[in-house]
Motif scaffolding. Structure first.
Motif: not given
Length: 568
Positions: A442-455
């Motif tokens: 079984k293939l599993e793991g922690l999932l992280t997702s981000a999309s940030l824009i800092w002016t």
């Protein structure tokens, strides 16, 4: 009654008659003022007092000089016969006197009221104190500020029609400042805005095959782009098509150490295009749809590539998605279903033999749901989940493994917009995939997702991205590849026409079942010189490095590239 007592009343009456006659004779000159006229019945206080005996009121001579104001309540008949003067413009009655001359908010006041001090502007000279009978000095206005150098400098003459100085010409509305003065403008075709671009690059790559024994070579890269956007009040349709082709102009010979995973011909295409549509059924209900096409190859240096290839086998992935987006006040619910198919070309080897890749072809069906709630206008937490199934064209692959699988993920996060200085989305969750073959773990793991824009400043932007995917692998005994990618990018404008971009990428590749683990990092710098809206010049310097725990799997590469961008 006696004679003396009888004559008393007659004597008193005679005395009264004599006194009255003397009084009438002494005041004969004033009898006309006491005659019975309509003035005697004037309903005004002090009507029996002569005007010359009223020192605080204007006399008849003074009143005659000033024009009499018309009384709106007087009629023609009343004006000729009334005894009382009009209240408008006449002297005040009932003991109310006019203020003395010179009375005002800042001058002399006969009633002894407190004098108001004049308000002075900052920097204006203070006037002299005003006394009785002296005029009030008005403070002088502050001196005019000098024009800034940009306004006082010499400028090219502007036509009167554009300057808005023609007689009778209406005022022109000031145009909004262009945030991107060197960005593409595009052309309109009906209600669609079309923007196109073409990048032509040439450069040098120290290790184009991404192998342990590098072979340097020059290369060229052609990258066309096309974006079509609808301009409708309701509904929306957007097409974003981007592709590239990288060519080297010659074949590569295998190093003396033996056969490697780098093909003899390293030319490869890359295309990613999708068309998104939205139908606004109502204010709170929207129908969503997407069609997409992806064309590419396995990355150079990947263990998924077979040894001794003549060229990279190309894969094509097509898919469609459709769903609904519904708002319940601040609660938003989105449900989307999708179907994708990926197919590979057959592998061609240097000895002329071929091998089909039917065992790598698969269909994927997925359903995605998302629930979000707008806590604040700038904060919107959400929960998202997906379940999918993959079915391959063949029941078993070339090594005898059953590759059909089921998987999905669950994640929670929030999207935010802090005063437009920090915008984006971040989430964390868990991803897993199970396979039909019990020999595949079984293939599993922690999932992280981000999309940030800092002016950071109006000239500097910082971008941060993160993504986690579970990809297929044809290696024997390997369930799949858990890939995590993190990117950080800084854009700075030295001038509007000169931009520097720095980018750092870090990725991990975990091959479940084989024990192989790769660490990839890349450092890239770009300098963009914007000559006009239609022509940009771009220079790129990039350093790639892969560290693997498998012998012969690590590599280093340096890429230098210079090109131009033509856009509209």
């Amino acid at each position: 009654m006696t004679a003396s007592s009888a004559t008393g009343p007659f004597r008193r009456a005679a005395w009264l008659r004599a006194a009255t006659a003397c009084l009438l004779a002494g005041t004969a000159g004033h009898a006309q003022a006491q005659s019975l006229t309509r003035d005697l019945f004037t309903p005004q206080r002090g009507a029996f007092v002569s005007q010359q005996d009223r020192p605080l009121q204007p006399t008849q001579a003074q009143t005659a000089r000033a024009p009499r104001q018309a009384d709106p309540y007087d009629t023609d008949d009343m004006r000729g016969s009334r005894g009382a003067p009009s209240r408008l413009g006449a002297a005040p009655e009932f003991g109310l006197q006019r203020p003395s001359l010179g009375a005002s908010g800042t001058g002399y006041d006969a009633l002894g009221r407190k004098r108001q001090q004049p308000k002075l502007r900052p920097g204006a000279p203070r006037p002299k104190s005003a006394g009785p009978g002296s005029p009030v000095l008005t403070p002088a206005p502050p001196p005019a500020r000098p024009l800034p150098p940009s306004q006082a400098a010499a400028k090219l003459p502007v036509a009167a029609t554009f300057n808005g100085t023609l007689p009778g010409q209406p005022l022109r509305r000031r145009l909004k400042a262009d945030d991107d003065p060197f960005g593409p403008v595009g052309d309109y075709a009906g209600s669609f805005l079309i923007k196109g671009a073409l990048e032509l690059n040439g450069g040098y790559d120290s290790n184009p095959g991404r192998i342990a024994t590098p072979q340097a070579s020059g290369f060229y890269k052609v990258s066309p782009e096309l974006m079509v956007t609808s301009d409708w009040d309701r509904h929306a349709l957007v097409a974003d098509l981007r592709g590239s082709f990288t060519g080297y102009g010659h074949d590569f010979n295998n190093p003396g150490s033996g056969v490697t995973s780098a093909p003899r011909n390293l030319d490869r295409p890359d295309f990613d295009g999708h068309i998104d549509g939205r139908i606004d059924v109502s204010r709170d209900t929207r129908l969503l749809g997407q069609g997409r096409v992806i064309v590419g190859t396995d990355n150079p240096g990947s263990p998924n590539n077979a040894f001794g290839l003549q060229k990279f086998p190309i894969y094509t992935q097509t898919g469609v998605s459709g769903g609904i987006d519904q708002n319940f006040n601040r609660l938003q619910v989105t449900a989307i279903g999708s179907a994708d198919r990926r197919t590979y070309q057959q592998s061609v080897f240097t000895d002329g033999s071929t091998e089909p890749n039917n065992d790598r072809n698969f269909n994927q069906y997925a359903g995605t749901g998302r629930v979000s709630y707008e806590v604040l206008p700038w904060l919107k937490p959400f929960v998202e989940g997906q379940a999918d199934t993959r079915t391959h064209d063949t029941a078993v692959d070339r090594y005898g493994y059953m590759r059909d699988s089921n998987g999905g993920y669950v994640k929670g996060g929030t999207s935010f917009e802090l005063t437009r200085l920090l915008t984006g989305e971040a989430s964390i969750g868990w991803a897993a995939r199970t396979y039909s073959d019990p020999r595949l773990l079984k293939l599993e793991g922690l999932l992280t997702s981000a999309s940030l824009i800092w002016t950071v400043t109006p000239l500097t932007k910082f971008k941060l991205g993160a993504d986690t995917t579970i990809d297929e692998s044809p290696l024997a005994g390997v369930s799949g590849v858990l890939t995590r990618t993190y990117t950080a990018e800084v854009d700075h404008d030295f001038r509007r026409w000169l931009t520097a971009v720095g980018k750092f990428t870090y990725a991990t590749y975990d091959y479940q079942g084989s024990g192989r683990s790769d660490r990839f990092n890349s450092l890239e710098g770009n300098l963009i010189y914007k000559m006009s809206r239609q022509l940009w010049v771009k220079g790129t310097l990039r350093r790639d490095q892969l560290d693997s725990n498998v012998a012969g799997g690590s590599y280093n590469a340096t890429v230098v590239m210079l090109g131009v961008r033509l856009q509209n």
